[in-house]
Design an enzyme around this catalytic site. Structure first.
Site, PDB file in Angstrom:
ATOM      1  N   CYS A  40      -7.564 -23.690  82.745  1.00 19.01           N
ATOM      2  CA  CYS A  40      -7.240 -22.974  81.277  1.00 19.01           C
ATOM      3  C   CYS A  40      -7.521 -23.934  80.104  1.00 19.01           C
ATOM      4  CB  CYS A  40      -5.546 -22.973  81.470  1.00 19.01           C
ATOM      5  SG  CYS A  40      -4.804 -24.581  81.734  1.00 19.01           S
ATOM      6  N   CYS A  73      -4.502 -33.425  80.574  1.00 21.47           N
ATOM      7  CA  CYS A  73      -3.468 -34.333  80.920  1.00 21.47           C
ATOM      8  C   CYS A  73      -3.896 -35.831  80.145  1.00 21.47           C
ATOM      9  CB  CYS A  73      -3.238 -34.621  82.154  1.00 21.47           C
ATOM     10  SG  CYS A  73      -2.832 -33.143  83.042  1.00 21.47           S
ATOM     11  N   CYS A  78      -0.745 -25.841  83.029  1.00 16.49           N
ATOM     12  CA  CYS A  78      -1.703 -24.750  82.226  1.00 16.49           C
ATOM     13  C   CYS A  78      -1.006 -24.698  81.060  1.00 16.49           C
ATOM     14  CB  CYS A  78      -1.433 -23.584  83.319  1.00 16.49           C
ATOM     15  SG  CYS A  78      -2.658 -22.438  82.678  1.00 16.49           S
TER      16      CYS A  78
END
Length: 137
Positions: free
Chosen positions: A85, A89, A11
């Site tokens: 959020c 990645c 996040c």
């Protein structure tokens, strides 16, 4: 390399949802799973309302600190879970990527964080059942 599954919770600020998820996974799965959490823009501290909400269920995350998301953390994880959020990645073949759409606890009091905490627990329990079920005798 460990033979146990590893999970990375991501996040942006690594101060609320990802910290609670990591704590739940550690608490519920014990040493059956490797647990990490990180964010692309870590906050200075874990959200105090998240700390209090977890304390209410007997889990102390007061000593945790938000950590920066690294490529290595993703490489070393089998499952990467973003917390709704908008953080992303790096993508590597063979990894499993999940996005859990969860309300942001930032700026909210503990009463508003409790339902988020409880929803995270449910999702973590489901994840454990998939990747690291209790051994049967």
């Amino acid at each position: 390399m460990s033979d146990k599954p590893s999970v990375l919770f991501v996040c942006v600020h690594n101060a609320g949802r990802s910290q609670m998820a990591a704590a739940w996974l550690t608490h519920l799965a014990g040493d059956r799973v490797e647990v990490r959490s990180a964010g692309s823009a870590p906050a200075d501290q874990v959200n105090p309302a998240a700390v209090e909400a977890m304390r209410e269920v007997g889990i102390d995350i007061s000593a945790e600190t938000p950590k920066i998301l690294t490529v290595d953390a993703v490489k070393e994880s089998d499952v990467c879970v973003t917390m709704g959020c908008g953080d992303t990645c790096p993508v590597f073949p063979g990894k499993r990527y999940l996005d859990w759409a969860l309300d942001d606890p930032a700026g909210r009091g503990v009463a508003a964080v409790r339902p988020i905490r409880d929803e995270i627990r449910k999702r973590v329990e489901d994840l454990i059942a998939e990747i690291a079920p209790e051994p049967t005798a």
